[in-house]
Design a protein around this motif. Structure first.
Motif, mmCIF file in Angstrom:
data_model
loop_
_atom_site.group_PDB
_atom_site.id
_atom_site.type_symbol
_atom_site.label_atom_id
_atom_site.label_comp_id
_atom_site.label_asym_id
_atom_site.label_seq_id
_atom_site.Cartn_x
_atom_site.Cartn_y
_atom_site.Cartn_z
ATOM 1 N N ALA A 55 0.841 -1.204 0.000
ATOM 2 C CA ALA A 55 0.000 0.000 0.000
ATOM 3 C C ALA A 55 0.876 1.254 0.000
ATOM 4 O O ALA A 55 0.588 2.222 -0.714
ATOM 5 N N LEU A 56 1.949 1.243 0.797
ATOM 6 C CA LEU A 56 2.854 2.393 0.830
ATOM 7 C C LEU A 56 3.542 2.592 -0.516
ATOM 8 O O LEU A 56 3.711 3.720 -0.984
ATOM 9 N N ARG A 57 3.940 1.489 -1.144
ATOM 10 C CA ARG A 57 4.576 1.597 -2.454
ATOM 11 C C ARG A 57 3.600 2.137 -3.493
ATOM 12 O O ARG A 57 3.981 2.896 -4.385
ATOM 13 N N SER A 58 2.351 1.723 -3.390
ATOM 14 C CA SER A 58 1.327 2.235 -4.301
ATOM 15 C C SER A 58 1.150 3.742 -4.108
ATOM 16 O O SER A 58 1.066 4.505 -5.083
ATOM 17 N N GLN A 59 1.112 4.174 -2.862
ATOM 18 C CA GLN A 59 1.002 5.609 -2.579
ATOM 19 C C GLN A 59 2.216 6.360 -3.121
ATOM 20 O O GLN A 59 2.093 7.450 -3.684
ATOM 21 N N LEU A 60 3.400 5.773 -2.950
ATOM 22 C CA LEU A 60 4.620 6.396 -3.447
ATOM 23 C C LEU A 60 4.576 6.527 -4.967
ATOM 24 O O LEU A 60 4.953 7.564 -5.521
ATOM 25 N N SER A 61 4.092 5.498 -5.629
ATOM 26 C CA SER A 61 3.965 5.542 -7.079
ATOM 27 C C SER A 61 3.016 6.654 -7.511
ATOM 28 O O SER A 61 3.298 7.402 -8.458
ATOM 29 N N ASP A 62 1.886 6.795 -6.803
ATOM 30 C CA ASP A 62 0.938 7.867 -7.110
ATOM 31 C C ASP A 62 1.568 9.242 -6.914
ATOM 32 O O ASP A 62 1.376 10.149 -7.733
ATOM 33 N N VAL A 63 2.322 9.393 -5.837
ATOM 34 C CA VAL A 63 2.979 10.673 -5.561
ATOM 35 C C VAL A 63 3.994 10.988 -6.657
ATOM 36 O O VAL A 63 4.082 12.127 -7.130
ATOM 37 N N ARG B 246 8.536 11.122 3.250
ATOM 38 C CA ARG B 246 7.872 10.409 4.354
ATOM 39 C C ARG B 246 7.489 8.992 3.948
ATOM 40 O O ARG B 246 7.653 8.048 4.727
ATOM 41 N N LEU B 247 6.986 8.828 2.732
ATOM 42 C CA LEU B 247 6.596 7.496 2.269
ATOM 43 C C LEU B 247 7.812 6.587 2.113
ATOM 44 O O LEU B 247 7.759 5.407 2.474
ATOM 45 N N GLU B 248 8.909 7.123 1.592
ATOM 46 C CA GLU B 248 10.126 6.318 1.456
ATOM 47 C C GLU B 248 10.628 5.867 2.821
ATOM 48 O O GLU B 248 11.056 4.728 2.993
ATOM 49 N N THR B 249 10.556 6.758 3.796
ATOM 50 C CA THR B 249 10.961 6.401 5.156
ATOM 51 C C THR B 249 10.032 5.351 5.745
ATOM 52 O O THR B 249 10.487 4.386 6.373
ATOM 53 N N ALA B 250 8.734 5.511 5.521
ATOM 54 C CA ALA B 250 7.762 4.538 6.034
ATOM 55 C C ALA B 250 7.959 3.180 5.380
ATOM 56 O O ALA B 250 7.849 2.137 6.043
ATOM 57 N N ILE B 251 8.276 3.161 4.095
ATOM 58 C CA ILE B 251 8.522 1.892 3.400
ATOM 59 C C ILE B 251 9.753 1.219 3.975
ATOM 60 O O ILE B 251 9.753 0.015 4.246
ATOM 61 N N ALA B 252 10.815 1.982 4.168
ATOM 62 C CA ALA B 252 12.042 1.407 4.730
ATOM 63 C C ALA B 252 11.787 0.853 6.125
ATOM 64 O O ALA B 252 12.258 -0.244 6.471
ATOM 65 N N THR B 253 11.014 1.582 6.925
ATOM 66 C CA THR B 253 10.697 1.122 8.282
ATOM 67 C C THR B 253 9.852 -0.145 8.240
ATOM 68 O O THR B 253 10.107 -1.096 8.983
ATOM 69 N N ALA B 254 8.853 -0.182 7.364
ATOM 70 C CA ALA B 254 7.990 -1.363 7.262
ATOM 71 C C ALA B 254 8.762 -2.569 6.745
ATOM 72 O O ALA B 254 8.565 -3.693 7.226
ATOM 73 N N GLU B 255 9.662 -2.349 5.784
ATOM 74 C CA GLU B 255 10.475 -3.459 5.288
ATOM 75 C C GLU B 255 11.408 -3.980 6.374
ATOM 76 O O GLU B 255 11.609 -5.188 6.500
ATOM 77 N N ALA B 256 11.976 -3.078 7.150
ATOM 78 C CA ALA B 256 12.861 -3.506 8.242
ATOM 79 C C ALA B 256 12.080 -4.289 9.286
ATOM 80 O O ALA B 256 12.560 -5.317 9.801
#
Length: 162
Positions: free
Chosen positions: A30-38, A104-114
Motif C-alpha cells: 500500500a505504501l509503495r502504491s502511494q509512493l507511485s501515485d505521488v 515520508r513514504l520512502e521512510t515509512a517503506i524502509a521502516t515497514a520493510e525492516a
C-alpha cells in the motif's frame, strides 16, 4: 487432551505469525502504491511548471494577445504574467508538498520493510525459549579473552628479555 491443546496452540501461533507477515507485506505494498501515485503526480506537476516557464517567455505572452486588439496591451501582458507567475507559485508549492510526502513514504517503506525483515528473521536459539538463561555463554568467552591477554603479555615479556 494435552497433545490436542498443544497442537492447537502451535497452529494458532503459526497462523498468527503468517497473518502478521501478510499484514506487513500488504502495508508495504500500500505504501509503495502511494509512493507511485505521488511520483506520477510530481511528474505531472513538473510538466506543468515547464509549460508555465514556456508561457512566461515574453514572446509567448505577445503571441497570446496577438489576435486581441486593445488600447492598453502592456496592462494585458502584465496581468497575464502575474496570472502565470501565481499559478507557477501554486504548482511549485504543490511540488514541495509532494516532495515532503515522497520522503515520508520512502521512510515509512524502509521502516515497514525492516520490521518485516525482523519479523521473518530466525530467533537465536538461546532467546527462543523463555526459561533458558544465557549466563553460561558470556562466562565461556571471558576466560578465553583473559587467556589470550595473558599469552600476549608473556610473549611481549619474552621478546623484551630475549
Amino acid at each position: 487432551m494435552k497433545l490436542a491443546s498443544r497442537i492447537t496452540l502451535l497452529v494458532t501461533l503459526i497462523l498468527s505469525s503468517v497473518a502478521i507477515t501478510l499484514g506487513q507485506d500488504s502495508s508495504v505494498d500500500a505504501l509503495r502504491s502511494q509512493l507511485s501515485d505521488v511520483q506520477k503526480r510530481e511528474e505531472e506537476l513538473r510538466g506543468r511548471v515547464s509549460q508555465l516557464d514556456e508561457d512566461l517567455r515574453p514572446e509567448n505572452i505577445e503571441k497570446y494577445f496577438a489576435l486581441n486588439g486593445s488600447t492598453h496591451p502592456e496592462e494585458l501582458r502584465a496581468e497575464r504574467r502575474r496570472q502565470l507567475e501565481n499559478e507557477k507559485a501554486r504548482v511549485q508549492a504543490q511540488l514541495d508538498q509532494l516532495a515532503q510526502s515522497r520522503v515520508r513514504l520512502e521512510t515509512a517503506i524502509a521502516t515497514a520493510e525492516a520490521a518485516a525483515y525482523r519479523q521473518s528473521a530466525p530467533q537465536d536459539s538461546y532467546t527462543a525459549s523463555p526459561g533458558a538463561t544465557n549466563t553460561s555463554q558470556p562466562a565461556a568467552v571471558k576466560p578465553r579473552q583473559s587467556q589470550r591477554r595473558a599469552g600476549r603479555k608473556s610473549s611481549r615479556r619474552a621478546r623484551r628479555r630475549g
